[in-house]
Enzyme design. Structure first.
Site, mmCIF file in Angstrom:
data_model
loop_
_atom_site.group_PDB
_atom_site.id
_atom_site.type_symbol
_atom_site.label_atom_id
_atom_site.label_comp_id
_atom_site.label_asym_id
_atom_site.label_seq_id
_atom_site.Cartn_x
_atom_site.Cartn_y
_atom_site.Cartn_z
ATOM 1 N N GLY A 47 7.737 0.342 -2.260
ATOM 2 C CA GLY A 47 6.568 1.227 -2.306
ATOM 3 C C GLY A 47 5.843 1.151 -3.634
ATOM 4 O O GLY A 47 4.611 1.117 -3.689
ATOM 5 N N CYS A 48 6.595 1.094 -4.715
ATOM 6 C CA CYS A 48 5.989 1.046 -6.051
ATOM 7 C C CYS A 48 5.290 -0.287 -6.286
ATOM 8 O O CYS A 48 4.241 -0.339 -6.926
ATOM 9 C CB CYS A 48 7.044 1.309 -7.117
ATOM 10 N N THR A 49 5.855 -1.358 -5.745
ATOM 11 C CA THR A 49 5.219 -2.669 -5.852
ATOM 12 C C THR A 49 3.906 -2.677 -5.085
ATOM 13 O O THR A 49 2.875 -3.134 -5.604
ATOM 14 C CB THR A 49 6.163 -3.779 -5.332
ATOM 15 N N ALA A 64 1.282 -0.611 -7.024
ATOM 16 C CA ALA A 64 0.802 -1.316 -8.225
ATOM 17 C C ALA A 64 -0.112 -2.475 -7.845
ATOM 18 O O ALA A 64 -1.133 -2.716 -8.498
ATOM 19 C CB ALA A 64 1.985 -1.809 -9.050
#
Length: 155
Positions: free
Chosen positions: A44-46, A49
């Site tokens: 999710g963070c990838t 970003a």
């Protein structure tokens, strides 16, 4: 409790992956997007970003800087940025000072286990530190575009 629209942030300074320090609020741009995320290199963070990185030139054209903030170290951010070819600036808050001040260090639950973690949240602030928009419990899909659309209404 998380900061909300019309709150004013307390000034703070964090370092990015290259060791450069950034102080907020900043008068370097009209608006700053501060998005808080749990961990470098998670799916999710990838995605988040990469979405912000893909739209960075559009944010820049609106005199807006975008910063991702997590508890990960500068070294972790550097590896994450290189591996994923990110253009967004990632700031390190290992002591969770800013994360706590924004009220996004919260109890979470995974598979019945409780722990403390970063609630995915985004704030748009102006050059005086006033919060103009805020999202808590963010769902990644379409979020960066939604933030961009909100900036367009503020210009």
């Amino acid at each position: 409790m998380a900061l909300q629209v019309n709150d004013t942030i307390s000034p703070f300074t964090l370092s990015d992956a290259s060791g450069k320090t950034w102080t907020f609020p900043t008068d370097a741009s009209r608006f700053s997007v501060l998005y808080f995320y749990p961990k470098d290199n998670s799916s999710g963070c990838t995605a988040e970003a990469k979405d912000f990185s893909a739209l960075l030139s559009e944010f820049s054209s609106l005199n807006t800087q975008v910063f991702g903030i997590s508890p990960d170290s500068a070294a972790s951010h550097r590896k994450f940025t290189e591996k994923q070819e990110l253009t967004v600036t990632l700031l390190s808050d290992p002591e969770k000072t800013v994360i706590g001040a924004f009220g996004v260090w919260v109890p979470k639950k995974l598979y019945g286990r409780e722990y403390m973690g970063v609630e995915r949240s985004t704030f748009v602030i102006d050059s005086t530190g006033k919060i103009l928009a805020a999202w808590n419990k963010v769902k990644v899909k379409g979020h960066a575009e939604e933030v961009l659309q909100t900036i367009r209404t503020l210009v």
